[in-house]
Design a protein around this motif. Structure first.
Motif, PDB file in Angstrom:
ATOM      1  N   ARG A  24       0.926  -1.179  -0.067  1.00  0.00           N
ATOM      2  CA  ARG A  24       0.234   0.163  -0.093  1.00  0.00           C
ATOM      3  C   ARG A  24       0.927   1.349   0.060  1.00  0.00           C
ATOM      4  N   LEU A  25       1.204   1.804  -1.282  1.00  0.00           N
ATOM      5  CA  LEU A  25       1.989   2.795  -1.246  1.00  0.00           C
ATOM      6  C   LEU A  25       1.713   4.081  -0.613  1.00  0.00           C
ATOM      7  N   ASN A  26       0.507   4.596  -0.546  1.00  0.00           N
ATOM      8  CA  ASN A  26      -0.091   5.656   0.517  1.00  0.00           C
ATOM      9  C   ASN A  26       0.701   5.335   2.021  1.00  0.00           C
ATOM     10  N   SER A  27       0.298   4.321   2.637  1.00  0.00           N
ATOM     11  CA  SER A  27       0.895   4.095   3.909  1.00  0.00           C
ATOM     12  C   SER A  27       2.206   3.833   3.950  1.00  0.00           C
ATOM     13  N   GLN A  28       2.830   3.153   3.242  1.00  0.00           N
ATOM     14  CA  GLN A  28       4.190   2.964   3.190  1.00  0.00           C
ATOM     15  C   GLN A  28       4.957   4.279   3.114  1.00  0.00           C
ATOM     16  N   MET A  29       4.626   5.291   2.334  1.00  0.00           N
ATOM     17  CA  MET A  29       5.429   6.334   2.167  1.00  0.00           C
ATOM     18  C   MET A  29       5.240   7.348   3.634  1.00  0.00           C
ATOM     19  N   VAL A  30       3.783   7.267   4.238  1.00  0.00           N
ATOM     20  CA  VAL A  30       3.645   7.800   5.286  1.00  0.00           C
ATOM     21  C   VAL A  30       4.652   7.348   6.405  1.00  0.00           C
ATOM     22  N   LEU A  31       4.683   5.941   6.384  1.00  0.00           N
ATOM     23  CA  LEU A  31       5.362   4.994   7.401  1.00  0.00           C
ATOM     24  C   LEU A  31       6.876   5.419   7.397  1.00  0.00           C
ATOM     25  N   ASP A  32       7.404   5.639   6.004  1.00  0.00           N
ATOM     26  CA  ASP A  32       8.831   6.233   5.801  1.00  0.00           C
ATOM     27  C   ASP A  32       9.053   7.477   6.127  1.00  0.00           C
ATOM     28  N   GLY A  33       8.227   8.428   6.494  1.00  0.00           N
ATOM     29  CA  GLY A  33       8.343   9.653   6.586  1.00  0.00           C
ATOM     30  C   GLY A  33       8.449  10.503   5.287  1.00  0.00           C
ATOM     31  N   MET A  34       7.829  10.077   4.337  1.00  0.00           N
ATOM     32  CA  MET A  34       8.047  10.553   2.897  1.00  0.00           C
ATOM     33  C   MET A  34       6.971  11.491   2.713  1.00  0.00           C
ATOM     34  N   ALA A  35       5.808  11.314   3.668  1.00  0.00           N
ATOM     35  CA  ALA A  35       4.578  12.153   3.237  1.00  0.00           C
ATOM     36  C   ALA A  35       3.779  12.068   4.890  1.00  0.00           C
ATOM     37  N   TYR A  36       2.949  12.949   4.948  1.00  0.00           N
ATOM     38  CA  TYR A  36       2.108  13.031   6.170  1.00  0.00           C
ATOM     39  C   TYR A  36       0.610  13.153   5.733  1.00  0.00           C
ATOM     40  N   THR A  37      -0.383  12.838   6.807  1.00  0.00           N
ATOM     41  CA  THR A  37      -1.692  12.625   6.517  1.00  0.00           C
ATOM     42  C   THR A  37      -2.279  14.195   6.452  1.00  0.00           C
ATOM     43  N   ASP A  38      -3.438  14.145   6.167  1.00  0.00           N
ATOM     44  CA  ASP A  38      -4.226  15.311   5.836  1.00  0.00           C
ATOM     45  C   ASP A  38      -5.860  14.954   6.475  1.00  0.00           C
ATOM     46  N   ALA A  39      -6.578  15.788   6.821  1.00  0.00           N
ATOM     47  CA  ALA A  39      -7.882  15.509   7.137  1.00  0.00           C
ATOM     48  C   ALA A  39      -8.737  14.727   6.257  1.00  0.00           C
ATOM     49  N   ALA A  40      -8.318  14.920   4.937  1.00  0.00           N
ATOM     50  CA  ALA A  40      -9.042  13.886   3.997  1.00  0.00           C
ATOM     51  C   ALA A  40      -8.673  12.319   4.130  1.00  0.00           C
ATOM     52  N   ALA A  60       8.968   7.175  15.452  1.00  0.00           N
ATOM     53  CA  ALA A  60      10.366   6.806  15.258  1.00  0.00           C
ATOM     54  C   ALA A  60      11.489   8.066  14.745  1.00  0.00           C
ATOM     55  N   GLY A  61      10.874   8.926  14.437  1.00  0.00           N
ATOM     56  CA  GLY A  61      11.439  10.338  13.963  1.00  0.00           C
ATOM     57  C   GLY A  61      12.163  10.132  12.631  1.00  0.00           C
ATOM     58  N   VAL A  62      11.327   9.723  11.707  1.00  0.00           N
ATOM     59  CA  VAL A  62      11.847   9.193  10.323  1.00  0.00           C
ATOM     60  C   VAL A  62      11.334  10.484   9.315  1.00  0.00           C
ATOM     61  N   GLY A  63      12.166  10.707   8.105  1.00  0.00           N
ATOM     62  CA  GLY A  63      11.566  11.558   7.414  1.00  0.00           C
ATOM     63  C   GLY A  63      11.460  12.784   7.743  1.00  0.00           C
ATOM     64  N   VAL A  64      10.108  13.397   7.308  1.00  0.00           N
ATOM     65  CA  VAL A  64       9.616  14.847   7.631  1.00  0.00           C
ATOM     66  C   VAL A  64       9.595  14.851   9.268  1.00  0.00           C
ATOM     67  N   TRP A  65       9.563  13.893  10.054  1.00  0.00           N
ATOM     68  CA  TRP A  65       9.229  13.823  11.481  1.00  0.00           C
ATOM     69  C   TRP A  65      10.996  13.898  12.169  1.00  0.00           C
ATOM     70  N   LYS A  66      11.969  13.882  11.400  1.00  0.00           N
ATOM     71  CA  LYS A  66      12.934  13.607  12.004  1.00  0.00           C
ATOM     72  C   LYS A  66      13.578  15.273  12.405  1.00  0.00           C
ATOM     73  N   GLU A  67      14.247  15.087  13.539  1.00  0.00           N
ATOM     74  CA  GLU A  67      14.445  16.432  14.265  1.00  0.00           C
ATOM     75  C   GLU A  67      15.657  17.084  13.358  1.00  0.00           C
ATOM     76  N   ALA A  68      15.302  18.178  13.259  1.00  0.00           N
ATOM     77  CA  ALA A  68      16.358  19.246  12.422  1.00  0.00           C
ATOM     78  C   ALA A  68      17.607  19.405  13.322  1.00  0.00           C
ATOM     79  N   ARG A  69      18.831  19.068  12.713  1.00  0.00           N
ATOM     80  CA  ARG A  69      20.069  19.543  13.551  1.00  0.00           C
ATOM     81  C   ARG A  69      20.454  21.062  13.186  1.00  0.00           C
ATOM     82  N   ALA A  70      20.862  21.628  14.403  1.00  0.00           N
ATOM     83  CA  ALA A  70      21.431  22.893  14.027  1.00  0.00           C
ATOM     84  C   ALA A  70      22.697  22.710  13.427  1.00  0.00           C
TER      85      ALA A  70
END
Length: 72
Positions: A24-40, A60-70
């Motif tokens: 399931r590409l949608n959920s896999q991309m979100v799981l990998d942090g390559m996308a995030y959900t919307d109200a839709a 897990a702090g992956v992808g878009v959820w990874k904390e930015a390093r200074a």
């Protein structure tokens, strides 16, 4: 097919693996942090799975959820 309030097409994408299961590409991309959900996602038949994938990615702090390093 459904559309969101901004008239964007909403779709679920499945990739066959040659076996009984599929990716399931949608959920896999979100799981990998390559996308995030919307109200839709609430209108999606697998919305609970996709929302759960986002929770896992955040934890897990992956992808878009990874904390930015200074930069030093």
């Amino acid at each position: 097919m459904a559309r969101d309030p901004e008239d964007r097409l909403l779709a679920e994408v499945f990739v066959p693996t040659g076996g009984a299961e599929e990716i399931r590409l949608n959920s896999q991309m979100v799981l990998d942090g390559m996308a995030y959900t919307d109200a839709a996602v609430n209108d999606c038949s697998n919305g609970g799975v996709i929302a759960g994938a986002e929770d896992q990615a955040k934890e897990a702090g992956v992808g878009v959820w990874k904390e930015a390093r200074a930069s030093e």
